[in-house]
Design an enzyme around this catalytic site. Sequence first.
Site, short mmCIF file in Angstrom:
data_model
loop_
_atom_site.label_atom_id
_atom_site.label_comp_id
_atom_site.label_asym_id
_atom_site.label_seq_id
_atom_site.Cartn_x
_atom_site.Cartn_y
_atom_site.Cartn_z
N ARG A 67 42.13 10.50 -27.88
CA ARG A 67 41.82 8.98 -27.78
C ARG A 67 41.21 8.84 -26.65
NH1 ARG A 67 45.96 6.05 -25.61
NH2 ARG A 67 47.59 7.43 -26.87
N TYR A 120 27.37 -12.35 -36.33
CA TYR A 120 28.20 -11.67 -37.41
C TYR A 120 29.29 -12.62 -37.61
CZ TYR A 120 31.09 -8.13 -39.92
OH TYR A 120 31.73 -7.67 -40.94
N ASP A 192 24.07 -7.37 -29.54
CA ASP A 192 24.50 -6.86 -30.71
C ASP A 192 23.08 -6.36 -31.42
OD1 ASP A 192 24.96 -6.24 -33.40
OD2 ASP A 192 26.67 -7.54 -33.55
N LYS A 217 26.39 0.50 -40.40
CA LYS A 217 25.02 0.09 -41.11
C LYS A 217 24.08 1.04 -40.95
CE LYS A 217 27.97 -3.52 -41.37
NZ LYS A 217 27.66 -4.52 -40.61
#
Length: 409
Positions: A67, A120, A192, A217
């Site tokens: 993590r 988005y 973004d 993407k």
Amino acid sequence: MPRMSPTHKHGIRTRAIHAGEKIDPTSGAAAPNLVMSSTFVLSPDVAERGFGVSVESASDIPYLYARWGNPTARQLEEKIANLEGAEDCLTFGTGMAAATGLMLHLLQAGDHLVVSEISYVGVAEFVRNNLPRMGVQVTAVDTADLDAVRSALRPNTKLVYVETPANPVMRLTDIAGCARLAHAAGALLAVDSTFATPIATLPLALGADFVMHSLTKYLCGHGDAMGGSVAGRAKDLLALRMDSGVHLGATLSPFNAWLILRGMDTLPIRMAAHEQAALHVARFLEAHPAVKRVLYPGLPSHPQHALAKQQMQNFSGMLSFQIKGDALAMARRMARDLKVFHYAVSLGHQRSLIVFLNTAEVNKQSFQLDGAALARLQAEAGQGLFRVSIGLEDAEDLCADLASVLDAG
Ligand SMILES: *Cc1c(COP(=O)(O)O)cnc(C)c1O
């Protein structure tokens, strides 16, 4: 062991392949190692310090627990940082985890966020529904208009968060202009850049403090792994790693990191092919009698084509269009009759994708715009937009596939 550590003296194609990748010292394996281990055997020096791991000490312990960091994800982080011209990068399990992880890290009760009114849908819903519940004030503005950004800034504005080009209307934001305004007001700017990729735009060089991607993407590029990233200054990224990775647990799977690393090797040549085919399809659509309007930053008809030429070194493979006839019937016909396009959400894959976004539905669920803001959206999107992600197939086949449904409508 690595023969070269690609720097900005190397070209983008060389860096996309070699940056971040480490040759495995025990086997000499040339391809990046896929390390699935969730824990790492600690050295006597670390053992002697006991278990306390602070933000400061985390950076000098190579690996502790997955993590905190993982060697496969680390190679991907270094590759993205290199391409973005960033000091450091942190990967996440999804693009949404990157966006929300960054906002939850930077914003607290009493702070103010300025955000693109079109973004988005997951981000639009989070900033409108979740952040206000936590005492964060949110103003959604048309960030394509720098005067609107200027008047939205307040003394407690901590972050300006923009998406360019914005999904799904392809609206652009002037990153350098926004950075100047945000910094003058004592706020940070996050971008973004999922639609643009580092091949088109380098937001940090234009003054942004953070650049975020949905790796799902273009960076992965093959539609088979989800991921997200935030790149920026090393000290900011270390603090973000503690909050988002260690405490929120929004960690990227090593297997997905490995797939995305492999996808990124071909990012520059894929983006060149996406752009070339998208221009071809955009021109075809613009000339088609059933089509009302095409939104593609690479077309002279795009209202911000001048900014696109200045801010984007590649116009990417995303375009949207409105038709003159019944869009709902057309959506049905596309889902039934298209042979090459997949009728599906998502974008940036080698396979071309198309989906219809009903303006009223998306606005009710996500953007929640009214008045002049709703009128701006309706001017761009009409009854609805067909959002197209142009893949890597032959452009002629894509045009013929679209013609087969448009001609019938
Ligand atoms: C897909 C997308 C996201 C969210 O990314 P996920 O990987 O699906 O969580 C955020 N921003 C943009 C612009 C996107 O296209």
